[in-house]
Scaffold this active site. Structure first.
Site, PDB file in Angstrom:
ATOM      1  N   TYR A  24      15.831 -17.335  11.683  1.00  0.00           N
ATOM      2  CA  TYR A  24      14.638 -18.174  11.773  1.00  0.00           C
ATOM      3  C   TYR A  24      14.311 -18.729  10.397  1.00  0.00           C
ATOM      4  CZ  TYR A  24      11.659 -14.531   9.659  1.00  0.00           C
ATOM      5  OH  TYR A  24      11.081 -13.630   8.797  1.00  0.00           O
ATOM      6  N   LYS A  64      17.936 -14.544   6.784  1.00  0.00           N
ATOM      7  CA  LYS A  64      16.615 -14.556   7.423  1.00  0.00           C
ATOM      8  C   LYS A  64      16.783 -14.274   8.916  1.00  0.00           C
ATOM      9  CE  LYS A  64      12.195 -17.016   6.950  1.00  0.00           C
ATOM     10  NZ  LYS A  64      11.495 -15.951   6.212  1.00  0.00           N
ATOM     11  N   LEU A 108      15.226 -11.217   0.476  1.00  0.00           N
ATOM     12  CA  LEU A 108      15.299 -12.585   0.966  1.00  0.00           C
ATOM     13  C   LEU A 108      14.880 -13.507  -0.179  1.00  0.00           C
ATOM     14  CD1 LEU A 108      15.701 -14.405   3.514  1.00  0.00           C
ATOM     15  CD2 LEU A 108      13.203 -14.432   3.655  1.00  0.00           C
ATOM     16  N   GLU A 123      11.167  -5.903  -2.525  1.00  0.00           N
ATOM     17  CA  GLU A 123      10.267  -6.981  -2.093  1.00  0.00           C
ATOM     18  C   GLU A 123       9.232  -6.399  -1.138  1.00  0.00           C
ATOM     19  OE1 GLU A 123      12.399  -9.968   0.115  1.00  0.00           O
ATOM     20  OE2 GLU A 123      13.549  -8.499   1.247  1.00  0.00           O
TER      21      GLU A 123
END
Length: 282
Positions: free
Chosen positions: A33, A145, A201, A177
């Site tokens: 996505y 992702k 990411l 993250e």
């Protein structure tokens, strides 16, 4: 909420959008996505978001429709839903078969879904938020992702139970993250953030904040900061497409900068807002 969504060539009401129970996205989370912010009817940093979408599709060997297709979808989503400020959501799965099989049995037609949701655009300095430290339990290809977000959901649920906005994730002694964000530490006037490897990411807002920081003459080091260093930080903030630049004032019981937004974080918040103004007026 979208009035109309796009699904495999059709524009339909959200409640009428249906996919096969044999769609590989439903059965295996075999898909990716992307989220693109839109300000005043104009997609922000769209070329970078679409490049990341292409990288994720390529990693899964799913064909890409190409940038003109995605830009056309953005334009139609905004027009059909009469939204000026919003978040565009794209999802592509490998497609559907007629039975469940770990490996595709043939060449499939990807399932393409797109929607838009309103975005409340802010222009001030956000109130510093609390985050909670969590071990990074996710898979080892966080650079893709993927729609497989179970680990992220579990971590977000834990953060919510702790009264925190977001988890601050670590592997070993290194901060990676968040569940849907990137982190920046500030120490002695310099910024530190995890490098763009397979453990995070590569956030588009992260990339843009690094560019803004360098324009301001701030040193930026793409190297991980450590869990053991958290008590020594001057400032901490996170970045994402929906939150932009969010100051962090507390990690569990650790106060950062006495719980206030630091000067460098505020500089970057204002620089981000200024880049939005230029984007909207150009």
């Amino acid at each position: 909420m979208s009035t109309y969504v796009y699904l495999n060539g059709d524009w339909i009401a959200p409640e009428h959008a249906k996919v096969s129970v044999f769609d590989r996205g439903f059965l295996f989370a075999d898909g990716i996505y992307e989220v693109v912010p839109v300000y005043q009817g104009r997609p922000f940093l769209a070329e970078h978001h679409l490049a990341r979408l292409d990288r994720s599709l390529a990693a899964l060997a799913i064909p890409n429709h190409g940038d003109p297709f995605w830009y056309g979808l953005i334009e139609q989503l905004l027009a059909r839903n009469a939204i000026s400020d919003g978040l565009i959501y794209f999802q592509v799965t490998r497609g559907a078969e007629t039975q469940r099989s770990h490996l595709p049995l043939g060449t499939l037609t990807p399932t393409v879904f797109a929607s838009v949701s309103p975005l409340a655009v802010h222009w001030g300095v956000p109130t510093p938020a609390k985050v909670t430290l969590c071990e990074d339990i996710r898979w080892l290809r966080c650079d893709i992702k993927s729609i497989s977000l179970l680990g992220n959901i579990m971590l977000k649920q834990h953060a919510q139970a702790q009264g925190a906005m977001e988890p601050l994730l670590f592997r070993g002694d290194h901060i990676t993250e968040g569940a849907s964000s990137n982190y920046f530490a500030v120490k002695d006037g310099a910024l530190y953030t995890a490098p763009t490897d397979h453990l995070i990411l590569p956030g588009i807002t992260r990339m843009w904040v690094i560019e803004l920081a360098r324009q301001l003459g701030l040193p930026v080091y793409e190297q991980p900061f450590r869990v053991s260093e958290l008590t020594q930080l001057d400032e901490l903030f996170l970045t994402s497409s929906s939150r932009e630049v969010q100051p962090i004032g507390q990690i569990d019981d650790i106060m950062i900068g006495q719980g206030q937004c630091g000067k460098i974080t505020e500089q970057l918040v204002q620089a981000f807002h200024e880049s939005k103004r230029k984007h909207c007026s150009s």
